[in-house]
Design a protein around this motif. Structure first.
Motif, PDB file in Angstrom:
ATOM      1  N   GLU A 201       0.958  -1.179   0.151  1.00 39.53           N
ATOM      2  CA  GLU A 201      -0.060  -0.131   0.035  1.00 39.53           C
ATOM      3  C   GLU A 201       0.975   1.220   0.040  1.00 39.53           C
ATOM      4  O   GLU A 201       0.430   2.281   0.274  1.00 39.53           O
ATOM      5  N   TYR A 202       2.069   1.097  -0.354  1.00 37.91           N
ATOM      6  CA  TYR A 202       2.964   2.376  -0.607  1.00 37.91           C
ATOM      7  C   TYR A 202       4.097   1.943  -1.506  1.00 37.91           C
ATOM      8  O   TYR A 202       4.571   0.933  -1.663  1.00 37.91           O
ATOM      9  N   LEU A 203       4.336   3.041  -2.306  1.00 43.20           N
ATOM     10  CA  LEU A 203       5.496   2.971  -3.417  1.00 43.20           C
ATOM     11  C   LEU A 203       6.207   3.966  -3.403  1.00 43.20           C
ATOM     12  O   LEU A 203       5.823   5.295  -3.371  1.00 43.20           O
ATOM     13  N   SER A 204       7.558   3.790  -3.581  1.00 45.08           N
ATOM     14  CA  SER A 204       8.564   4.992  -3.625  1.00 45.08           C
ATOM     15  C   SER A 204       9.611   4.481  -4.616  1.00 45.08           C
ATOM     16  O   SER A 204       9.915   3.423  -4.840  1.00 45.08           O
ATOM     17  N   PRO A 205       9.917   5.595  -5.252  1.00 42.67           N
ATOM     18  CA  PRO A 205      10.860   5.573  -6.573  1.00 42.67           C
ATOM     19  C   PRO A 205      12.329   5.029  -6.170  1.00 42.67           C
ATOM     20  O   PRO A 205      13.070   4.069  -6.963  1.00 42.67           O
ATOM     21  N   ASP A 206      12.712   4.905  -4.647  1.00 43.56           N
ATOM     22  CA  ASP A 206      13.715   4.119  -4.243  1.00 43.56           C
ATOM     23  C   ASP A 206      13.767   2.710  -4.245  1.00 43.56           C
ATOM     24  O   ASP A 206      14.896   2.184  -4.186  1.00 43.56           O
ATOM     25  N   GLN A 207      12.611   2.235  -4.397  1.00 42.38           N
ATOM     26  CA  GLN A 207      12.310   0.762  -4.246  1.00 42.38           C
ATOM     27  C   GLN A 207      12.866   0.404  -5.656  1.00 42.38           C
ATOM     28  O   GLN A 207      12.939  -1.127  -5.593  1.00 42.38           O
ATOM     29  N   PHE A 208      12.875   0.938  -6.534  1.00 41.62           N
ATOM     30  CA  PHE A 208      13.034   0.515  -8.216  1.00 41.62           C
ATOM     31  C   PHE A 208      14.564   1.002  -8.557  1.00 41.62           C
ATOM     32  O   PHE A 208      14.409   1.123  -9.697  1.00 41.62           O
TER      33      PHE A 208
END
Length: 284
Positions: A201-208
């Motif tokens: 339920e949360y997305l951050s550009p740092d995760q990719f």
């Protein structure tokens, strides 16, 4: 138990990501490092649809996967005809450029990330439900890829990868096959991204970031590139190792570089010591 269940969900989704990447780079021989960005496309598309459109979750995930496939075809079609090495450069540029775009768009939450993705399952059954979904997706992805690579089309893929000139001389369209492989692999990654968005339920550009690309590449190399079950083993090990490092309580400024160094060292060691990976050389 909740922690172990969450790790199991992550392992299952990583299996999907690694297996789909193995189809692209291991079986298709397509040099690309941007596979996590298609995971991100599926995740962000699913999250945005869930927030703003209110459409059914399954439909949102499928739309996210379709967008990942379209993006992959657009990338590959513009680079495959030049040279295989150009795809590597183009994929890296595509990943960095798209991440920069995500960071600067208000609709994606900018650098702070996309929040308030609606929950599909609540209560104590939430994690077990997502674990069942992620496990089914992992099994289904591995089975589908196994069916592809062990059938007549799989033999054609191997011929195209090993002897492209001879393959083309027989009247087969190598470019069309590459586009198909790339689209299938990236579409599967997009599905995993959609499930990831609904679970966390949360997305951050740092995760990719590029570190994620290194991690997925390490999963494939460690388990055995061009094997069906190698990415499964590689994904399980590469999710467990960073979690073991967290128990050392290292500062965040040291934690991320340490993980990156481990991924790089594992790739280098296996490329020189056991280039076929842990399950390489077997009919798996």
């Amino acid at each position: 138990m909740e922690y172990l269940a969450t790790m199991s969900v992550m392992i299952a989704l990583s299996v999907v990501l690694a297996a789909s990447y193995n189809l692209v780079i291991g079986y298709g021989g397509l040099a690309t490092v941007a596979h996590p960005i298609f995971f991100a496309i599926g995740a962000y598309a699913t999250g945005l649809l869930a927030i703003h459109a209110g459409t059914p979750p399954v439909l949102n995930v499928l739309i996210g996967a379709a967008l990942a496939m379209v993006a992959s075809v657009a990338l590959a079609a513009s680079s495959l005809r030049v040279s295989g090495d150009y795809l590597l450069i183009a994929s890296l540029g595509f990943q960095l450029g798209l991440l920069q775009l995500i960071r600067n768009l208000d609709i994606t939450g900018g650098p702070g990330g996309l929040t308030a993705i609606p929950s599909t399952v609540t209560g104590g059954a939430r994690t077990p439900a997502f674990l069942a979904i992620a496990a089914a997706l992992a099994v289904g992805s591995v089975w589908a890829i196994r069916a592809i690579v062990r059938g007549p089309y799989g033999r054609a893929i191997t011929a195209m990868r090993d002897e492209e000139l001879a393959f083309s001389a027989l009247g087969r369209d190598a470019t069309a096959m590459k586009l198909t492989i790339f689209a299938i692999g990236c579409g599967i990654a997009g599905v995993a991204g959609g499930v990831y968005a609904y679970y966390f339920e949360y997305l951050s550009p740092d995760q990719f970031e590029v570190l994620q690309s290194a991690q997925v590449l390490t999963m494939v190399v460690l388990g055995g590139m061009g094997t069906v079950y190698g990415p499964v083993l590689g994904a399980a090990l590469l999710i467990a190792i960073p979690q073991a490092i967290t128990f050392l309580n290292l500062p965040p400024a040291i934690m991320a570089p340490t993980q990156g160094i481990i991924f790089t060292l594992l790739v280098l060691v296996f490329l020189f010591v056991r280039p076929d990976g842990l399950l390489g050389g077997r009919k798996v």
